[in-house]
Design an enzyme around this catalytic site. Sequence first.
Site, PDB file in Angstrom:
ATOM      1  N   ASP A  49      -8.543   8.806  20.960  1.00  0.00           N
ATOM      2  CA  ASP A  49      -9.006   8.822  19.564  1.00  0.00           C
ATOM      3  C   ASP A  49      -7.906   8.452  18.566  1.00  0.00           C
ATOM      4  O   ASP A  49      -8.111   8.500  17.357  1.00  0.00           O
ATOM      5  CB  ASP A  49      -9.588  10.184  19.196  1.00  0.00           C
ATOM      6  CG  ASP A  49      -8.561  11.312  19.270  1.00  0.00           C
ATOM      7  OD1 ASP A  49      -7.421  11.039  19.697  1.00  0.00           O
ATOM      8  OD2 ASP A  49      -8.893  12.452  18.894  1.00  0.00           O
ATOM      9  N   GLU A  92      -4.954  10.025  18.302  1.00  0.00           N
ATOM     10  CA  GLU A  92      -4.069  11.171  18.054  1.00  0.00           C
ATOM     11  C   GLU A  92      -2.786  11.036  18.870  1.00  0.00           C
ATOM     12  O   GLU A  92      -2.798  10.559  20.006  1.00  0.00           O
ATOM     13  CB  GLU A  92      -4.813  12.451  18.437  1.00  0.00           C
ATOM     14  CG  GLU A  92      -4.072  13.736  18.164  1.00  0.00           C
ATOM     15  CD  GLU A  92      -4.901  14.956  18.552  1.00  0.00           C
ATOM     16  OE1 GLU A  92      -4.354  15.834  19.240  1.00  0.00           O
ATOM     17  OE2 GLU A  92      -6.093  15.009  18.174  1.00  0.00           O
ATOM     18  N   ARG A 118       4.836   0.842  -2.881  1.00  0.00           N
ATOM     19  CA  ARG A 118       4.199   0.104  -3.971  1.00  0.00           C
ATOM     20  C   ARG A 118       3.226   0.986  -4.762  1.00  0.00           C
ATOM     21  O   ARG A 118       2.777   0.604  -5.842  1.00  0.00           O
ATOM     22  CB  ARG A 118       3.460  -1.123  -3.415  1.00  0.00           C
ATOM     23  CG  ARG A 118       4.388  -2.241  -2.966  1.00  0.00           C
ATOM     24  CD  ARG A 118       3.665  -3.336  -2.219  1.00  0.00           C
ATOM     25  NE  ARG A 118       3.243  -2.894  -0.896  1.00  0.00           N
ATOM     26  CZ  ARG A 118       2.799  -3.712   0.061  1.00  0.00           C
ATOM     27  NH1 ARG A 118       2.706  -5.007  -0.174  1.00  0.00           N
ATOM     28  NH2 ARG A 118       2.439  -3.240   1.237  1.00  0.00           N
ATOM     29  N   GLN A 119       2.915   2.147  -4.216  1.00  0.00           N
ATOM     30  CA  GLN A 119       1.974   3.052  -4.878  1.00  0.00           C
ATOM     31  C   GLN A 119       2.748   4.139  -5.634  1.00  0.00           C
ATOM     32  O   GLN A 119       2.685   5.320  -5.310  1.00  0.00           O
ATOM     33  CB  GLN A 119       1.011   3.651  -3.858  1.00  0.00           C
ATOM     34  CG  GLN A 119       0.169   2.593  -3.148  1.00  0.00           C
ATOM     35  CD  GLN A 119      -0.851   3.187  -2.205  1.00  0.00           C
ATOM     36  OE1 GLN A 119      -1.407   4.249  -2.460  1.00  0.00           O
ATOM     37  NE2 GLN A 119      -1.102   2.499  -1.105  1.00  0.00           N
ATOM     38  N   ASP A 126       9.736 -13.518  -7.835  1.00  0.00           N
ATOM     39  CA  ASP A 126       9.136 -12.977  -9.064  1.00  0.00           C
ATOM     40  C   ASP A 126      10.214 -12.359  -9.940  1.00  0.00           C
ATOM     41  O   ASP A 126      11.340 -12.129  -9.505  1.00  0.00           O
ATOM     42  CB  ASP A 126       8.046 -11.942  -8.733  1.00  0.00           C
ATOM     43  CG  ASP A 126       8.562 -10.823  -7.851  1.00  0.00           C
ATOM     44  OD1 ASP A 126       9.576 -10.192  -8.213  1.00  0.00           O
ATOM     45  OD2 ASP A 126       7.957 -10.564  -6.800  1.00  0.00           O
ATOM     46  N   LYS A 144       5.836 -15.013 -11.250  1.00  0.00           N
ATOM     47  CA  LYS A 144       4.712 -14.791 -10.352  1.00  0.00           C
ATOM     48  C   LYS A 144       3.625 -13.992 -11.056  1.00  0.00           C
ATOM     49  O   LYS A 144       3.908 -13.022 -11.758  1.00  0.00           O
ATOM     50  CB  LYS A 144       5.176 -14.021  -9.104  1.00  0.00           C
ATOM     51  CG  LYS A 144       4.068 -13.761  -8.089  1.00  0.00           C
ATOM     52  CD  LYS A 144       4.567 -13.004  -6.879  1.00  0.00           C
ATOM     53  CE  LYS A 144       4.710 -11.518  -7.170  1.00  0.00           C
ATOM     54  NZ  LYS A 144       5.020 -10.739  -5.953  1.00  0.00           N
ATOM     55  N   ARG A 177       0.172 -11.852 -10.132  1.00  0.00           N
ATOM     56  CA  ARG A 177      -0.666 -11.306  -9.066  1.00  0.00           C
ATOM     57  C   ARG A 177      -1.889 -10.625  -9.676  1.00  0.00           C
ATOM     58  O   ARG A 177      -1.773  -9.832 -10.607  1.00  0.00           O
ATOM     59  CB  ARG A 177       0.118 -10.279  -8.232  1.00  0.00           C
ATOM     60  CG  ARG A 177      -0.696  -9.692  -7.065  1.00  0.00           C
ATOM     61  CD  ARG A 177       0.039  -8.518  -6.410  1.00  0.00           C
ATOM     62  NE  ARG A 177       1.275  -8.938  -5.781  1.00  0.00           N
ATOM     63  CZ  ARG A 177       1.355  -9.402  -4.529  1.00  0.00           C
ATOM     64  NH1 ARG A 177       0.269  -9.534  -3.809  1.00  0.00           N
ATOM     65  NH2 ARG A 177       2.523  -9.749  -4.038  1.00  0.00           N
ATOM     66  N   ASP A 231      13.889 -11.279  -0.979  1.00  0.00           N
ATOM     67  CA  ASP A 231      12.878 -10.259  -1.288  1.00  0.00           C
ATOM     68  C   ASP A 231      13.206  -8.988  -0.515  1.00  0.00           C
ATOM     69  O   ASP A 231      13.996  -9.018   0.439  1.00  0.00           O
ATOM     70  CB  ASP A 231      11.479 -10.754  -0.909  1.00  0.00           C
ATOM     71  CG  ASP A 231      10.406 -10.268  -1.880  1.00  0.00           C
ATOM     72  OD1 ASP A 231      10.666  -9.273  -2.590  1.00  0.00           O
ATOM     73  OD2 ASP A 231       9.319 -10.860  -1.923  1.00  0.00           O
TER      74      ASP A 231
END
Length: 287
Positions: free
Chosen positions: A34, A36, A91-92, A164, A187, A189, A214
């Site tokens: 599964d 895990e 990125r969050q 960018d 850039k 996006r 980058d």
Amino acid sequence: MKTTVISDGSDLARRISRRLGARHVRYAVREFPDGESKITLRGKISGRIIVVKSAYPPVDTGLLHALSLIARAREESSEVIAVVPYMGYARQDREFLSGEIVTMRVLGRLFRGAGASRVVVVDIHSTAGLRLFPIRTTNVTAIPDLARHVKKMRLKDPLVVSPDRGGEGRAKKFAAELGTGYVALEKKRDRSTGRVQIRTRSTDVSERDIVLVDDMISTGGSIVKAAQFLKRHGCRRVYVACTHALLVGDAKKSIAEAGVAGIISANTVPGRTPVDVSGAIAEAVRP
């Protein structure tokens, strides 16, 4: 105090252990049908403990492994350093669109809750995300090591280019290491679709070798657009230098088809053509 390094046996972790003169304890993972994971340490751990686990894809699995190892290490030590060379979810770091969860804040709480005394990352996508962590954090850079490798390539009139404006600071540092100039492309996006476009700007790259710099390459969309743009403007060869070469799906093929001559990356992600960053990490975690 003696030091123990826990890892899955990656090249980077072995090199960090040797540089620190630390005991290296590997762990094994058994995956159930599964999905895990069952994690088992292959030796005893004690002293000051450093958990080395990069969160490259599958990111969620890598992070859960790291948190589980930290929790186990905390049972044996009052000092547990989490070395996460590639930190997923970087990125969050803010709510771009209404309703989005700031996952980096969640991760900070999880690392603290698991028992990490400190978190060390390499060229994280957003240092703003680290400020959301309620424990000490350190962002190590691979730029000097990558630049030293590029310098040995003897490029013709090299120009460092960021795909960018957000990476302009990185390009500036890289160019300083190479002793050359730099430029940042414009850039755009789409936040909803992720589609990337390079805005035209006056850039004299004719007959120059380009080093596209980058922090990470995932699908390679930004790099492909930048390489195509630079080729249209008459550059010579295009190389990519990045810290984290995730190269998801057909990214490597797409980048080559865009005219990129080669990808230079750090050993934060196994299985690539690596530039070793164990020295920079070892210095960051020395007692």
